[in-house]
Scaffold this active site. Structure first.
Site, short mmCIF file in Angstrom:
data_model
loop_
_atom_site.label_atom_id
_atom_site.label_comp_id
_atom_site.label_asym_id
_atom_site.label_seq_id
_atom_site.Cartn_x
_atom_site.Cartn_y
_atom_site.Cartn_z
N SER A 104 -12.47 -1.32 -3.27
CA SER A 104 -11.44 -2.22 -2.76
C SER A 104 -11.78 -3.68 -2.99
CB SER A 104 -11.19 -1.91 -1.28
OG SER A 104 -10.09 -2.61 -0.78
N ASP A 243 -5.88 -7.49 -4.04
CA ASP A 243 -7.32 -7.26 -4.07
C ASP A 243 -7.66 -6.32 -5.22
OD1 ASP A 243 -6.31 -4.90 -3.00
OD2 ASP A 243 -7.99 -4.61 -1.64
N ASP A 245 -8.24 -3.20 -5.70
CA ASP A 245 -7.56 -1.93 -5.93
C ASP A 245 -6.07 -1.97 -5.62
OD1 ASP A 245 -7.83 -1.97 -3.13
OD2 ASP A 245 -8.04 0.21 -3.01
N ASP A 247 -4.18 -2.59 -2.91
CA ASP A 247 -3.50 -2.19 -1.68
C ASP A 247 -3.41 -3.32 -0.65
OD1 ASP A 247 -6.13 -2.25 -0.86
OD2 ASP A 247 -6.20 -0.17 -0.16
#
Length: 446
Positions: A104, A243, A245, A247
């Protein structure tokens, strides 16, 4: 029953150190495959694997693929894709589980393994516990004729781009709007620009040249200074930062002022209420700014707090039968649009609110003035008891000085060896002072 390997969002750590090692991840893939195979022995299971742009993703992808194949499970590989894209593709392609290799918002040295159910939601507790139970059993490769196969989904980016666009009203477009996109050198680098461009916007992309090492490096939603500067430099109407990834989302108005997840959530909630489309209320977390809670109450919108983590936001939304929730970090869930948090889709909901009300992002953002909130992360060497008398006394003294006009929150990070000290209230100077005092106490005990 407590989990041995799974945290609040899968398995995460430093690459090369347990548990993010090739042998562990291979066994994790094998264990997940065994659970799938045992759930319906008559049908061959299929798993989708996606990843962000970290260099270690190649190694971990191969390890997962090997473990799943050894358990007799077929694998579909998407290559670099946002976490919410894998959640969507898991549902769309009728896979039994989706797996994302990502850490993430963390730096490239970290990585992790996230799982999605066939419905594109977090794995149920009982499935995670079943996978952990399989981890303790010997790895016995299935017969050669029944080994799992692997293939790549070449049209995965296009499928996800169209899915995101479908979350925006057909009657509206973004023509005449100039948008800066900061892709954090992460998984949205090749899908975010087409979404907004095909909806009509002029797009200026930054943070869209990943090299395997620069994910989240001084860019994206965790370092939005570059986005704010770029909006002003290019004379853009607004900026959007994701960010690593994809999400999480933050946005900047035309003046380069940043709007966090709480402010974006408020804009979406108020727009839905005005249109009669808000189902129930809004779920936030323990970190949600008190100003949002007060503003929603003034508008007659119910509000509930979950523990920090989109997993817990999702659980409380399901419990309340609501659709909208999120975190100030930028995780925003619009369950009528997607089964998981999605930065692109959340940004499109904000743009919908702007266009339908003919208001700028600056004007909408000004409707919610956040209370000063100070968050200090204190590194610790080992688990710290937050009920220690000295620490509890410091918290009680801070709460007494806030006199009911603020909050104090202490919590251990679920992904890093840190204690997070949060203080908020209407007096910014006092809030800063109290947060520093409590952080010093934590440091002395660490």
């Amino acid at each position: 029953m407590s989990r041995k390997y799974f945290g609040t969002d899968g398995v995460r750590g430093r690459v090369g150190q347990f548990p993010i090692t090739p042998d562990f991840v291979m066994r994790l893939g094998y264990a997940a495959g065994r659970v799938l195979a045992s759930s319906d022995p008559a049908k061959r299971a299929t798993v989708i694997i996606g990843k962000d742009t970290r260099l270690s993703g190649y190694m971990l992808e191969a390890a997962l693929e090997a473990g799943l194949s050894a358990a007799g499970v077929d694998v579909l590989l998407t290559g670099p894709m946002p976490t919410p894209a894998v959640a969507y593709l898991t549902r769309a392609l009728r896979a039994q589980i989706g797996i994302v290799i990502t850490a993430s918002h963390n730096p490239f040295e970290d990585n992790g393994i996230k799982f999605f159910s066939a419905e594109g939601t977090k794995l149920p507790d009982e499935v995670e516990l079943a996978i952990e139970a399989e981890m303790d059993k010997p790895l016995e490769v299935i017969s050669p004729a029944r080994l799992g196969k692997a293939r790549r989904i070449n049209d995965a980016p296009g499928r996800y781009i169209e899915f995101c666009k479908s979350a925006f009203p057909n009657a509206l477009d973004l023509r005449g709007m100039k948008i800066v996109l900061d892709c954090a050198n992460g998984a949205t680098y090749h899908v975010a620009t087409p979404v907004f461009h095909e909806l009509g916007a002029e797009v200026v992309a930054i943070g869209n040249h990943p090299d395997g090492l620069n994910i989240n490096l001084n860019c994206g939603s965790t370092h939005p200074e570059g986005l704010c500067a770029a909006v002003i430099e290019h004379g853009a109407d607004l900026g959007i930062a994701f960010d690593g990834d994809g999400d999480r989302v933050m946005m900047a108005d035309a003046h380069g002022r940043l709007l966090d997840g709480d402010q974006l959530l408020y804009i979406i909630a108020m727009h839905r209420q005005q249109r009669g489309r808000l189902q129930g209320g809004v779920v936030g977390t323990l970190m949600t700014n008190l100003a949002l809670e007060h503003a929603l109450a003034a508008a007659g919108i119910p509000f509930a707090r979950a523990k920090v983590g989109d997993r817990y936001v999702l659980e409380l939304l399901a419990e309340q039968d609501w659709q909208l929730g999120g975190e100030n970090s930028g995780h925003i869930l619009c369950l009528d649009k997607h089964s998981s948090g999605d930065g692109i889709i959340a940004a499109l909901q904000v743009l919908h609110a702007m266009l339908s009300q003919n208001m700028s992002l600056a004007a909408l953002g000004a409707q919610l003035v956040l209370y000063p909130q100070v968050l200090i992360n204190v590194k610790v060497q080992q688990r710290l008891d937050l009920t220690t008398p000295a620490l509890q006394q410091a918290v009680q003294q801070a709460e007494a000085r806030l006199n009911g006009q603020g909050r104090v929150l202490l919590r251990a990070s679920g992904t890093e060896p840190k204690i997070r000290v949060m203080v908020e209230g209407q007096d910014g100077v006092l809030v800063q002072q109290l947060a520093e005092q409590i952080a010093q106490v934590v440091s002395s005990l660490a």
